[in-house]
Design a protein around this motif. Sequence first.
Motif, mmCIF file in Angstrom:
data_model
loop_
_atom_site.group_PDB
_atom_site.id
_atom_site.type_symbol
_atom_site.label_atom_id
_atom_site.label_comp_id
_atom_site.label_asym_id
_atom_site.label_seq_id
_atom_site.Cartn_x
_atom_site.Cartn_y
_atom_site.Cartn_z
ATOM 1 N N CYS A 121 0.832 -1.208 0.000
ATOM 2 C CA CYS A 121 0.000 0.000 0.000
ATOM 3 C C CYS A 121 0.865 1.255 0.000
ATOM 4 C CB CYS A 121 -0.928 -0.011 1.213
ATOM 5 S SG CYS A 121 -2.172 -1.325 1.166
ATOM 6 N N VAL A 122 1.938 1.250 0.793
ATOM 7 C CA VAL A 122 2.841 2.400 0.816
ATOM 8 C C VAL A 122 3.488 2.587 -0.559
ATOM 9 C CG1 VAL A 122 4.993 3.293 1.799
ATOM 10 C CG2 VAL A 122 3.264 2.261 3.291
ATOM 11 N N LEU A 123 3.865 1.487 -1.192
ATOM 12 C CA LEU A 123 4.456 1.552 -2.524
ATOM 13 C C LEU A 123 3.519 2.240 -3.506
ATOM 14 C CD1 LEU A 123 5.995 -2.020 -2.664
ATOM 15 C CD2 LEU A 123 7.290 0.107 -2.838
ATOM 16 N N TRP A 124 2.253 1.838 -3.491
ATOM 17 C CA TRP A 124 1.294 2.441 -4.420
ATOM 18 C C TRP A 124 1.058 3.911 -4.084
ATOM 19 C CZ3 TRP A 124 -0.798 2.020 -8.990
ATOM 20 C CH2 TRP A 124 -1.896 2.824 -9.299
ATOM 21 N N LEU A 125 0.836 4.218 -2.810
ATOM 22 C CA LEU A 125 0.528 5.584 -2.401
ATOM 23 C C LEU A 125 1.641 6.548 -2.786
ATOM 24 C CD1 LEU A 125 -0.951 4.908 1.162
ATOM 25 C CD2 LEU A 125 -2.232 5.576 -0.881
ATOM 26 N N ARG A 126 2.883 6.109 -2.677
ATOM 27 C CA ARG A 126 4.019 7.002 -2.908
ATOM 28 C C ARG A 126 4.415 7.135 -4.365
ATOM 29 N NH1 ARG A 126 8.875 6.485 1.395
ATOM 30 N NH2 ARG A 126 7.832 7.410 3.189
ATOM 31 N N HIS A 127 4.359 6.043 -5.090
ATOM 32 C CA HIS A 127 4.983 6.002 -6.409
ATOM 33 C C HIS A 127 4.050 6.355 -7.559
ATOM 34 C CE1 HIS A 127 8.969 4.157 -5.450
ATOM 35 N NE2 HIS A 127 8.317 3.819 -4.364
ATOM 36 N N ASN A 128 2.799 6.639 -7.293
ATOM 37 C CA ASN A 128 1.843 6.790 -8.390
ATOM 38 C C ASN A 128 1.006 8.056 -8.290
ATOM 39 O OD1 ASN A 128 2.082 3.973 -9.830
ATOM 40 N ND2 ASN A 128 2.020 3.556 -7.632
ATOM 41 N N LEU A 129 1.549 9.076 -7.651
ATOM 42 C CA LEU A 129 0.873 10.368 -7.568
ATOM 43 C C LEU A 129 1.180 11.171 -8.828
ATOM 44 C CD1 LEU A 129 1.483 11.242 -3.820
ATOM 45 C CD2 LEU A 129 -0.715 10.684 -4.882
ATOM 46 N N HIS A 130 0.233 11.159 -9.761
ATOM 47 C CA HIS A 130 0.390 11.873 -11.026
ATOM 48 C C HIS A 130 -0.867 12.683 -11.310
ATOM 49 C CE1 HIS A 130 4.077 9.687 -11.944
ATOM 50 N NE2 HIS A 130 3.459 8.578 -11.570
ATOM 51 N N LYS A 131 -0.748 13.608 -12.248
ATOM 52 C CA LYS A 131 -1.879 14.488 -12.550
ATOM 53 C C LYS A 131 -3.097 13.703 -13.021
ATOM 54 C CE LYS A 131 0.925 18.572 -13.490
ATOM 55 N NZ LYS A 131 1.324 19.598 -14.479
ATOM 56 N N ARG A 132 -2.864 12.604 -13.718
ATOM 57 C CA ARG A 132 -3.972 11.715 -14.089
ATOM 58 C C ARG A 132 -4.101 10.657 -12.996
ATOM 59 N NH1 ARG A 132 -3.510 9.778 -20.192
ATOM 60 N NH2 ARG A 132 -5.526 8.911 -19.564
ATOM 61 N N LEU A 133 -4.544 11.103 -11.858
ATOM 62 C CA LEU A 133 -4.566 10.265 -10.661
ATOM 63 C C LEU A 133 -5.524 9.093 -10.826
ATOM 64 C CD1 LEU A 133 -3.378 10.203 -7.761
ATOM 65 C CD2 LEU A 133 -5.468 11.351 -7.012
ATOM 66 N N GLU A 134 -5.042 7.884 -10.493
ATOM 67 C CA GLU A 134 -5.881 6.683 -10.546
ATOM 68 C C GLU A 134 -6.706 6.621 -9.257
ATOM 69 O OE1 GLU A 134 -6.166 4.459 -13.114
ATOM 70 O OE2 GLU A 134 -4.991 5.975 -14.189
ATOM 71 N N VAL A 135 -7.785 7.386 -9.225
ATOM 72 C CA VAL A 135 -8.550 7.568 -7.988
ATOM 73 C C VAL A 135 -9.145 6.254 -7.498
ATOM 74 C CG1 VAL A 135 -10.543 8.720 -6.965
ATOM 75 C CG2 VAL A 135 -9.048 9.970 -8.526
ATOM 76 N N LEU A 136 -9.683 5.443 -8.398
ATOM 77 C CA LEU A 136 -10.310 4.185 -7.966
ATOM 78 C C LEU A 136 -9.292 3.252 -7.318
ATOM 79 C CD1 LEU A 136 -12.768 3.449 -10.920
ATOM 80 C CD2 LEU A 136 -13.263 4.498 -8.709
ATOM 81 N N SER A 137 -8.086 3.218 -7.864
ATOM 82 C CA SER A 137 -7.039 2.381 -7.265
ATOM 83 C C SER A 137 -6.609 2.937 -5.909
ATOM 84 C CB SER A 137 -5.838 2.293 -8.203
ATOM 85 O OG SER A 137 -6.172 1.589 -9.391
#
Length: 488
Positions: A298-314
Amino acid sequence: MDVYAGGVVQSDVWFASFTKTIDDILKDEDAPVKSKHRVLQLVLIFMCGVKQLSPGAYFLRRNLYPSLVSLILSPQTQPFTFETTLSLCLLSNFHKSDAAKTNPYLNQVKQADDEVLIARIGWIVAYAAQKAVSAYQSILDDSAPSLATSFTSFVTALRPDRALSATPVDPPKDLFKQQPIEAAVVLLPLHDFLHYNSTFRKVFQSPFSESSPQAIISLPDSLISLSSYILTHASSASSPRSLGYAYLSLSTLLVVVEDADIVHALCQPRPADQNDRPPYLPYIASARPPVCAVLDCCVLWLRHNLHKRLEVLSYLMCIRIVNRILRHLSVEKLRIEYLWEELWRSLILVLEFSANQIGSLKSIAKVDELVQEVIFLLDYVVRSSERFLPSPQSLHQLVYELVRARTTFTKQHELLNNLKHQTNKRNSLTPRGSAQLSALEELATYYQTKLTESNIQSANAVMKLLGQLVDQEGIHGVFEQSPEELPM
Protein backbone atom coordinates in the motif's frame (compact mmCIF):
# COMPACT_ATOMS: atom_id res chain seq x y z
CA MET A 1 -21.54 -13.54 -36.57
CA ASP A 2 -20.89 -12.96 -40.29
CA VAL A 3 -17.25 -13.97 -40.03
CA TYR A 4 -17.84 -17.21 -38.15
CA ALA A 5 -21.30 -18.36 -39.22
CA GLY A 6 -21.91 -16.46 -42.46
CA GLY A 7 -24.79 -14.50 -40.97
CA VAL A 8 -27.13 -14.18 -38.01
CA VAL A 9 -29.57 -16.75 -39.40
CA GLN A 10 -27.00 -19.56 -39.35
CA SER A 11 -25.30 -18.47 -36.12
CA ASP A 12 -27.22 -20.70 -33.71
CA VAL A 13 -26.50 -23.86 -35.67
CA TRP A 14 -22.86 -22.97 -36.35
CA PHE A 15 -21.95 -21.94 -32.79
CA ALA A 16 -23.81 -24.90 -31.29
CA SER A 17 -21.73 -27.18 -33.50
CA PHE A 18 -18.58 -25.20 -32.68
CA THR A 19 -18.96 -25.51 -28.91
CA LYS A 20 -20.02 -29.16 -29.17
CA THR A 21 -16.91 -30.02 -31.17
CA ILE A 22 -14.72 -28.30 -28.60
CA ASP A 23 -16.40 -30.14 -25.74
CA ASP A 24 -16.18 -33.50 -27.51
CA ILE A 25 -12.45 -33.15 -28.13
CA LEU A 26 -11.62 -31.94 -24.62
CA LYS A 27 -13.44 -34.79 -22.89
CA ASP A 28 -12.38 -37.50 -25.35
CA GLU A 29 -9.85 -39.67 -23.49
CA ASP A 30 -8.52 -41.01 -26.79
CA ALA A 31 -7.98 -37.61 -28.41
CA PRO A 32 -4.31 -36.68 -28.90
CA VAL A 33 -2.93 -34.47 -26.17
CA LYS A 34 -1.64 -32.03 -28.78
CA SER A 35 -5.15 -31.67 -30.23
CA LYS A 36 -6.60 -30.98 -26.80
CA HIS A 37 -3.98 -28.31 -26.22
CA ARG A 38 -4.78 -26.61 -29.54
CA VAL A 39 -8.50 -26.67 -28.80
CA LEU A 40 -7.89 -25.26 -25.33
CA GLN A 41 -5.86 -22.43 -26.86
CA LEU A 42 -8.72 -21.81 -29.29
CA VAL A 43 -11.16 -21.37 -26.40
CA LEU A 44 -8.77 -18.97 -24.70
CA ILE A 45 -8.20 -16.89 -27.84
CA PHE A 46 -11.89 -16.87 -28.74
CA MET A 47 -13.04 -15.65 -25.32
CA CYS A 48 -10.34 -12.98 -25.24
CA GLY A 49 -11.38 -11.87 -28.71
CA VAL A 50 -15.14 -11.67 -28.24
CA LYS A 51 -14.80 -10.18 -24.74
CA GLN A 52 -18.37 -9.58 -23.53
CA LEU A 53 -20.01 -9.70 -26.98
CA SER A 54 -22.90 -12.04 -27.75
CA PRO A 55 -20.93 -14.96 -29.34
CA GLY A 56 -19.55 -15.75 -25.90
CA ALA A 57 -23.06 -16.64 -24.75
CA TYR A 58 -22.94 -19.87 -26.76
CA PHE A 59 -20.39 -21.19 -24.27
CA LEU A 60 -22.97 -20.73 -21.53
CA ARG A 61 -25.33 -23.09 -23.36
CA ARG A 62 -22.67 -25.78 -23.62
CA ASN A 63 -21.07 -26.20 -20.21
CA LEU A 64 -17.38 -26.97 -20.65
CA TYR A 65 -16.63 -26.99 -16.93
CA PRO A 66 -16.39 -30.81 -16.54
CA SER A 67 -14.13 -31.03 -19.59
CA LEU A 68 -11.86 -28.24 -18.36
CA VAL A 69 -11.61 -29.79 -14.90
CA SER A 70 -10.65 -33.11 -16.43
CA LEU A 71 -7.71 -31.40 -18.18
CA ILE A 72 -6.40 -30.16 -14.83
CA LEU A 73 -6.81 -33.50 -13.09
CA SER A 74 -5.45 -35.69 -15.89
CA PRO A 75 -1.67 -36.37 -15.69
CA GLN A 76 -1.41 -36.14 -19.49
CA THR A 77 -2.94 -32.65 -19.72
CA GLN A 78 -1.85 -31.28 -16.35
CA PRO A 79 0.92 -29.18 -18.02
CA PHE A 80 -1.90 -27.10 -19.53
CA THR A 81 -3.30 -26.11 -16.13
CA PHE A 82 -2.32 -22.46 -16.62
CA GLU A 83 -4.29 -22.09 -19.86
CA THR A 84 -7.14 -24.18 -18.53
CA THR A 85 -7.48 -22.04 -15.42
CA LEU A 86 -7.46 -18.86 -17.49
CA SER A 87 -10.10 -20.25 -19.85
CA LEU A 88 -12.30 -21.23 -16.93
CA CYS A 89 -11.87 -17.77 -15.42
CA LEU A 90 -12.75 -15.97 -18.66
CA LEU A 91 -15.85 -18.10 -19.09
CA SER A 92 -16.98 -17.47 -15.52
CA ASN A 93 -16.53 -13.71 -16.04
CA PHE A 94 -18.74 -13.57 -19.13
CA HIS A 95 -21.59 -11.16 -18.27
CA LYS A 96 -20.92 -11.87 -14.60
CA SER A 97 -22.79 -8.82 -13.38
CA ASP A 98 -26.06 -9.42 -15.25
CA ALA A 99 -26.01 -13.19 -15.80
CA ALA A 100 -24.40 -14.49 -12.62
CA LYS A 101 -27.22 -16.90 -11.85
CA THR A 102 -27.25 -18.35 -15.36
CA ASN A 103 -23.48 -18.60 -15.83
CA PRO A 104 -22.71 -22.27 -15.09
CA TYR A 105 -18.96 -21.66 -14.82
CA LEU A 106 -19.32 -19.02 -12.13
CA ASN A 107 -21.69 -21.18 -10.12
CA GLN A 108 -19.38 -24.17 -10.32
CA VAL A 109 -16.32 -22.11 -9.42
CA LYS A 110 -18.18 -21.07 -6.28
CA GLN A 111 -19.14 -24.67 -5.44
CA ALA A 112 -15.87 -26.41 -6.34
CA ASP A 113 -14.62 -28.38 -3.32
CA ASP A 114 -12.27 -30.94 -4.87
CA GLU A 115 -9.11 -30.32 -2.84
CA VAL A 116 -6.83 -31.87 -5.47
CA LEU A 117 -8.29 -29.61 -8.17
CA ILE A 118 -8.05 -26.49 -6.01
CA ALA A 119 -4.51 -27.34 -4.88
CA ARG A 120 -3.34 -27.69 -8.49
CA ILE A 121 -4.91 -24.36 -9.43
CA GLY A 122 -3.25 -22.78 -6.41
CA TRP A 123 0.13 -24.20 -7.38
CA ILE A 124 -0.02 -22.97 -10.98
CA VAL A 125 -1.14 -19.53 -9.82
CA ALA A 126 1.81 -19.27 -7.44
CA TYR A 127 4.21 -20.59 -10.08
CA ALA A 128 3.05 -18.10 -12.73
CA ALA A 129 3.22 -15.24 -10.24
CA GLN A 130 6.82 -16.18 -9.41
CA LYS A 131 7.65 -16.18 -13.12
CA ALA A 132 6.33 -12.62 -13.35
CA VAL A 133 8.40 -11.65 -10.29
CA SER A 134 11.51 -13.20 -11.87
CA ALA A 135 10.97 -11.05 -14.97
CA TYR A 136 11.18 -7.92 -12.83
CA GLN A 137 14.25 -9.23 -11.02
CA SER A 138 15.99 -10.06 -14.29
CA ILE A 139 15.83 -6.35 -15.11
CA LEU A 140 16.93 -5.14 -11.70
CA ASP A 141 17.76 -7.82 -9.14
CA ASP A 142 17.10 -6.21 -5.76
CA SER A 143 17.15 -9.46 -3.80
CA ALA A 144 20.15 -10.51 -1.72
CA PRO A 145 21.70 -13.66 -3.25
CA SER A 146 23.01 -14.79 0.11
CA LEU A 147 19.55 -14.84 1.72
CA ALA A 148 16.80 -17.36 1.23
CA THR A 149 13.98 -15.99 -0.87
CA SER A 150 11.52 -16.15 1.98
CA PHE A 151 8.35 -14.18 2.41
CA THR A 152 9.68 -11.07 4.05
CA SER A 153 13.00 -10.89 2.20
CA PHE A 154 11.06 -10.92 -1.06
CA VAL A 155 8.88 -8.04 0.00
CA THR A 156 11.11 -5.88 2.16
CA ALA A 157 13.56 -5.73 -0.72
CA LEU A 158 10.86 -3.83 -2.58
CA ARG A 159 10.07 -1.24 0.06
CA PRO A 160 10.08 2.33 -1.24
CA ASP A 161 12.99 4.67 -0.96
CA ARG A 162 12.31 7.70 1.16
CA ALA A 163 10.40 10.19 -0.93
CA LEU A 164 12.68 13.12 -0.06
CA SER A 165 16.01 11.35 -0.36
CA ALA A 166 18.74 13.70 -1.61
CA THR A 167 20.41 10.92 -3.56
CA PRO A 168 18.44 9.48 -6.49
CA VAL A 169 18.41 5.70 -6.25
CA ASP A 170 15.46 4.72 -8.44
CA PRO A 171 16.26 2.93 -11.72
CA PRO A 172 15.21 4.49 -15.04
CA LYS A 173 11.47 4.04 -15.54
CA ASP A 174 11.98 2.87 -19.13
CA LEU A 175 13.37 -0.40 -17.79
CA PHE A 176 9.92 -1.55 -16.71
CA LYS A 177 7.76 -0.38 -19.61
CA GLN A 178 7.18 -3.94 -20.81
CA GLN A 179 6.27 -5.23 -17.37
CA PRO A 180 4.49 -7.18 -16.09
CA ILE A 181 4.89 -10.12 -18.44
CA GLU A 182 1.92 -12.17 -19.64
CA ALA A 183 2.17 -14.58 -16.70
CA ALA A 184 0.80 -11.82 -14.44
CA VAL A 185 -2.64 -12.44 -15.92
CA VAL A 186 -2.83 -15.22 -13.34
CA LEU A 187 -3.95 -12.50 -10.90
CA LEU A 188 -7.41 -12.72 -12.45
CA PRO A 189 -8.13 -16.35 -11.48
CA LEU A 190 -6.40 -15.73 -8.16
CA HIS A 191 -8.78 -12.86 -7.44
CA ASP A 192 -11.88 -14.77 -8.51
CA PHE A 193 -11.10 -18.00 -6.68
CA LEU A 194 -10.24 -16.07 -3.52
CA HIS A 195 -13.45 -14.11 -3.80
CA TYR A 196 -15.82 -16.94 -4.63
CA ASN A 197 -14.39 -20.26 -3.43
CA SER A 198 -14.06 -21.16 0.26
CA THR A 199 -11.85 -24.20 -0.45
CA PHE A 200 -9.38 -22.04 -2.33
CA ARG A 201 -9.24 -19.61 0.59
CA LYS A 202 -8.25 -22.53 2.83
CA VAL A 203 -5.50 -23.51 0.39
CA PHE A 204 -4.33 -19.89 0.31
CA GLN A 205 -4.19 -19.78 4.10
CA SER A 206 -2.51 -23.18 4.51
CA PRO A 207 1.12 -21.90 4.47
CA PHE A 208 0.39 -20.07 7.73
CA SER A 209 -0.52 -23.30 9.50
CA GLU A 210 2.12 -24.65 11.86
CA SER A 211 1.32 -28.21 10.74
CA SER A 212 1.65 -27.31 7.07
CA PRO A 213 4.90 -28.41 5.39
CA GLN A 214 7.11 -25.62 4.05
CA ALA A 215 5.99 -25.00 0.49
CA ILE A 216 8.59 -24.36 -2.21
CA ILE A 217 6.24 -21.83 -3.79
CA SER A 218 3.89 -20.14 -1.35
CA LEU A 219 0.69 -18.67 -2.76
CA PRO A 220 0.49 -15.69 -0.33
CA ASP A 221 4.20 -14.93 -0.80
CA SER A 222 3.84 -14.99 -4.57
CA LEU A 223 0.81 -12.68 -4.56
CA ILE A 224 2.39 -10.06 -2.31
CA SER A 225 5.77 -10.19 -4.06
CA LEU A 226 4.20 -9.71 -7.49
CA SER A 227 1.88 -7.00 -6.20
CA SER A 228 4.78 -5.07 -4.72
CA TYR A 229 6.58 -4.96 -8.08
CA ILE A 230 3.44 -4.09 -10.04
CA LEU A 231 2.41 -1.34 -7.63
CA THR A 232 5.90 0.15 -7.58
CA HIS A 233 6.32 0.35 -11.34
CA ALA A 234 2.73 0.75 -12.59
CA SER A 235 3.29 4.38 -13.57
CA SER A 236 6.58 3.68 -15.36
CA ALA A 237 4.61 3.02 -18.53
CA SER A 238 1.36 4.72 -17.46
CA SER A 239 -0.35 2.42 -19.93
CA PRO A 240 -3.89 1.13 -19.41
CA ARG A 241 -2.38 -2.35 -19.17
CA SER A 242 0.06 -1.60 -16.34
CA LEU A 243 -2.49 0.47 -14.44
CA GLY A 244 -5.10 -2.25 -14.94
CA TYR A 245 -2.78 -4.80 -13.35
CA ALA A 246 -2.22 -2.41 -10.46
CA TYR A 247 -5.96 -2.15 -9.89
CA LEU A 248 -6.31 -5.93 -10.09
CA SER A 249 -3.47 -6.39 -7.58
CA LEU A 250 -5.10 -4.01 -5.13
CA SER A 251 -8.49 -5.61 -5.64
CA THR A 252 -6.98 -9.03 -4.88
CA LEU A 253 -5.25 -7.76 -1.76
CA LEU A 254 -8.55 -6.26 -0.61
CA VAL A 255 -10.26 -9.64 -1.03
CA VAL A 256 -7.48 -11.17 1.07
CA VAL A 257 -7.72 -8.74 3.98
CA GLU A 258 -11.53 -8.79 3.98
CA ASP A 259 -11.47 -12.48 4.92
CA ALA A 260 -11.36 -12.60 8.73
CA ASP A 261 -9.44 -15.88 8.93
CA ILE A 262 -6.82 -14.88 6.37
CA VAL A 263 -6.17 -11.42 7.79
CA HIS A 264 -5.82 -12.97 11.27
CA ALA A 265 -3.26 -15.43 9.90
CA LEU A 266 -1.41 -12.58 8.19
CA CYS A 267 -1.03 -10.84 11.54
CA GLN A 268 0.91 -13.72 13.11
CA PRO A 269 4.73 -13.33 13.17
CA ARG A 270 6.84 -15.50 10.88
CA PRO A 271 10.63 -15.88 11.10
CA ALA A 272 12.30 -14.11 8.20
CA ASP A 273 15.22 -11.95 7.19
CA GLN A 274 14.92 -8.28 6.33
CA ASN A 275 16.55 -7.07 3.15
CA ASP A 276 16.58 -3.48 1.92
CA ARG A 277 18.10 -1.24 -0.69
CA PRO A 278 19.71 2.15 0.03
CA PRO A 279 18.84 4.44 1.64
CA TYR A 280 18.12 1.78 4.20
CA LEU A 281 14.97 1.82 6.29
CA PRO A 282 15.38 1.16 10.03
CA TYR A 283 16.09 -2.48 10.72
CA ILE A 284 13.39 -4.39 12.61
CA ALA A 285 15.01 -7.29 14.45
CA SER A 286 11.84 -9.15 15.36
CA ALA A 287 9.99 -11.36 12.90
CA ARG A 288 7.52 -9.31 10.87
CA PRO A 289 3.97 -10.56 10.41
CA PRO A 290 3.07 -10.95 6.73
CA VAL A 291 0.47 -8.20 7.10
CA CYS A 292 3.42 -5.78 7.21
CA ALA A 293 4.24 -6.80 3.64
CA VAL A 294 0.67 -6.00 2.59
CA LEU A 295 1.04 -2.57 4.18
CA ASP A 296 4.32 -2.20 2.29
CA CYS A 297 2.42 -2.77 -0.96
CA CYS A 298 0.00 0.00 0.00
CA VAL A 299 2.84 2.40 0.82
CA LEU A 300 4.46 1.55 -2.52
CA TRP A 301 1.29 2.44 -4.42
CA LEU A 302 0.53 5.58 -2.40
CA ARG A 303 4.02 7.00 -2.91
CA HIS A 304 4.98 6.00 -6.41
CA ASN A 305 1.84 6.79 -8.39
CA LEU A 306 0.87 10.37 -7.57
CA HIS A 307 0.39 11.87 -11.03
CA LYS A 308 -1.88 14.49 -12.55
CA ARG A 309 -3.97 11.71 -14.09
CA LEU A 310 -4.57 10.27 -10.66
CA GLU A 311 -5.88 6.68 -10.55
CA VAL A 312 -8.55 7.57 -7.99
CA LEU A 313 -10.31 4.18 -7.97
CA SER A 314 -7.04 2.38 -7.26
CA TYR A 315 -6.21 4.86 -4.51
CA LEU A 316 -9.63 4.31 -2.95
CA MET A 317 -9.00 0.57 -3.08
CA CYS A 318 -5.63 1.03 -1.39
CA ILE A 319 -7.11 3.16 1.40
CA ARG A 320 -9.72 0.47 2.06
CA ILE A 321 -7.01 -2.18 2.38
CA VAL A 322 -5.23 -0.11 5.01
CA ASN A 323 -8.54 0.62 6.72
CA ARG A 324 -9.42 -3.07 6.93
CA ILE A 325 -6.02 -4.02 8.35
CA LEU A 326 -6.01 -1.28 10.97
CA ARG A 327 -9.55 -2.07 12.04
CA HIS A 328 -8.63 -5.73 12.54
CA LEU A 329 -5.53 -4.82 14.54
CA SER A 330 -7.55 -2.42 16.67
CA VAL A 331 -10.44 -4.78 17.37
CA GLU A 332 -8.10 -7.65 18.22
CA LYS A 333 -5.65 -5.37 20.08
CA LEU A 334 -2.74 -6.70 18.06
CA ARG A 335 0.38 -4.56 18.43
CA ILE A 336 2.87 -5.14 15.64
CA GLU A 337 6.25 -3.61 14.92
CA TYR A 338 6.07 -1.68 11.69
CA LEU A 339 7.46 1.52 10.21
CA TRP A 340 4.19 3.25 10.94
CA GLU A 341 5.54 6.74 10.26
CA GLU A 342 6.09 5.72 6.62
CA LEU A 343 2.42 4.87 6.31
CA TRP A 344 1.29 8.11 7.99
CA ARG A 345 3.53 10.15 5.69
CA SER A 346 2.18 8.36 2.63
CA LEU A 347 -1.44 9.05 3.60
CA ILE A 348 -0.71 12.72 4.30
CA LEU A 349 1.18 12.93 1.01
CA VAL A 350 -2.03 12.00 -0.83
CA LEU A 351 -3.83 14.92 0.82
CA GLU A 352 -0.96 17.31 0.07
CA PHE A 353 -0.78 16.23 -3.57
CA SER A 354 -4.55 16.57 -4.04
CA ALA A 355 -4.55 20.08 -2.60
CA ASN A 356 -1.58 21.22 -4.70
CA GLN A 357 -2.84 19.70 -7.96
CA ILE A 358 -6.46 20.81 -7.81
CA GLY A 359 -6.21 22.35 -11.29
CA SER A 360 -5.34 18.98 -12.80
CA LEU A 361 -7.63 16.86 -10.64
CA LYS A 362 -10.83 18.87 -10.90
CA SER A 363 -12.06 16.87 -13.91
CA ILE A 364 -11.38 13.46 -12.31
CA ALA A 365 -14.34 11.79 -10.62
CA LYS A 366 -14.30 10.87 -6.93
CA VAL A 367 -11.27 12.93 -5.93
CA ASP A 368 -13.39 14.44 -3.15
CA GLU A 369 -14.35 10.94 -2.03
CA LEU A 370 -10.68 9.95 -1.90
CA VAL A 371 -9.84 12.98 0.24
CA GLN A 372 -12.71 12.14 2.56
CA GLU A 373 -11.63 8.50 2.89
CA VAL A 374 -8.09 9.54 3.85
CA ILE A 375 -9.48 11.98 6.43
CA PHE A 376 -11.71 9.26 7.87
CA LEU A 377 -8.77 6.88 8.03
CA LEU A 378 -6.46 9.34 9.78
CA ASP A 379 -9.19 10.19 12.28
CA TYR A 380 -9.68 6.48 12.97
CA VAL A 381 -5.93 6.05 13.45
CA VAL A 382 -5.86 8.84 16.04
CA ARG A 383 -8.80 7.42 17.98
CA SER A 384 -7.67 3.79 17.93
CA SER A 385 -3.89 4.16 17.91
CA GLU A 386 -3.42 3.02 21.51
CA ARG A 387 -4.98 -0.32 20.56
CA PHE A 388 -2.46 -1.32 17.87
CA LEU A 389 0.65 0.86 18.02
CA PRO A 390 3.42 -1.12 19.74
CA SER A 391 5.07 1.55 21.88
CA PRO A 392 4.73 5.06 23.32
CA GLN A 393 7.40 6.18 20.85
CA SER A 394 5.25 5.14 17.88
CA LEU A 395 2.35 7.09 19.39
CA HIS A 396 4.57 10.15 19.74
CA GLN A 397 5.68 9.76 16.13
CA LEU A 398 2.05 9.70 14.97
CA VAL A 399 1.35 12.99 16.74
CA TYR A 400 4.52 14.47 15.28
CA GLU A 401 3.46 13.59 11.72
CA LEU A 402 0.00 15.09 12.30
CA VAL A 403 1.51 18.32 13.62
CA ARG A 404 3.69 18.56 10.52
CA ALA A 405 0.55 18.14 8.40
CA ARG A 406 -1.37 21.01 10.01
CA THR A 407 -1.18 23.19 6.89
CA THR A 408 -2.17 20.23 4.73
CA PHE A 409 -5.33 19.68 6.77
CA THR A 410 -6.25 23.35 6.41
CA LYS A 411 -5.89 23.12 2.63
CA GLN A 412 -8.49 20.37 2.42
CA HIS A 413 -11.39 22.78 3.04
CA GLU A 414 -10.33 24.89 0.06
CA LEU A 415 -9.77 21.78 -2.03
CA LEU A 416 -13.23 20.38 -1.37
CA ASN A 417 -14.87 23.75 -1.99
CA ASN A 418 -13.10 24.03 -5.34
CA LEU A 419 -14.20 20.53 -6.29
CA LYS A 420 -17.76 21.43 -5.33
CA HIS A 421 -17.84 24.47 -7.62
CA GLN A 422 -15.91 22.88 -10.48
CA THR A 423 -18.15 19.83 -10.72
CA ASN A 424 -21.38 21.70 -9.96
CA LYS A 425 -22.36 19.13 -7.42
CA ARG A 426 -22.87 19.02 -3.73
CA ASN A 427 -19.69 18.59 -1.74
CA SER A 428 -19.46 14.96 -0.71
CA LEU A 429 -17.80 15.79 2.62
CA THR A 430 -20.51 14.87 5.10
CA PRO A 431 -21.09 16.75 8.36
CA ARG A 432 -19.34 13.88 10.16
CA GLY A 433 -16.43 14.11 7.73
CA SER A 434 -16.20 17.84 8.23
CA ALA A 435 -16.09 17.29 11.98
CA GLN A 436 -13.27 14.76 11.60
CA LEU A 437 -11.23 17.14 9.46
CA SER A 438 -11.76 19.91 12.02
CA ALA A 439 -10.69 17.53 14.80
CA LEU A 440 -7.44 16.75 12.98
CA GLU A 441 -6.81 20.47 12.48
CA GLU A 442 -7.53 21.18 16.14
CA LEU A 443 -5.19 18.41 17.29
CA ALA A 444 -2.35 19.65 15.09
CA THR A 445 -2.94 23.29 16.09
CA TYR A 446 -3.01 22.42 19.80
CA TYR A 447 0.41 20.78 19.74
CA GLN A 448 1.83 23.38 17.35
CA THR A 449 0.82 26.07 19.83
CA LYS A 450 2.54 24.20 22.66
CA LEU A 451 5.70 23.92 20.58
CA THR A 452 5.63 27.59 19.65
CA GLU A 453 5.17 28.64 23.27
CA SER A 454 8.16 26.49 24.28
CA ASN A 455 10.33 28.09 21.57
CA ILE A 456 11.87 24.72 20.73
CA GLN A 457 14.21 24.55 17.72
CA SER A 458 15.65 21.03 17.40
CA ALA A 459 13.75 17.99 16.17
CA ASN A 460 14.84 15.94 19.19
CA ALA A 461 13.46 18.56 21.54
CA VAL A 462 10.19 18.63 19.59
CA MET A 463 9.79 14.88 19.90
CA LYS A 464 10.66 15.00 23.60
CA LEU A 465 8.03 17.66 24.35
CA LEU A 466 5.35 15.93 22.27
CA GLY A 467 6.12 12.69 24.08
CA GLN A 468 5.73 14.35 27.46
CA LEU A 469 2.42 15.94 26.49
CA VAL A 470 0.99 12.72 25.08
CA ASP A 471 2.18 10.66 28.06
CA GLN A 472 0.67 13.10 30.54
CA GLU A 473 -2.75 13.69 28.98
CA GLY A 474 -3.14 11.27 26.09
CA ILE A 475 -3.72 12.46 22.54
CA HIS A 476 -5.55 15.78 22.64
CA GLY A 477 -9.28 15.51 21.97
CA VAL A 478 -9.41 11.70 22.07
CA PHE A 479 -11.67 9.96 24.58
CA GLU A 480 -12.03 6.24 25.30
CA GLN A 481 -14.21 4.32 22.84
CA SER A 482 -14.52 0.70 21.86
CA PRO A 483 -13.29 -0.05 18.31
CA GLU A 484 -16.85 -0.91 17.26
CA GLU A 485 -18.02 2.56 18.33
CA LEU A 486 -15.29 4.40 16.43
CA PRO A 487 -16.66 6.04 13.26
CA MET A 488 -15.38 5.16 9.82
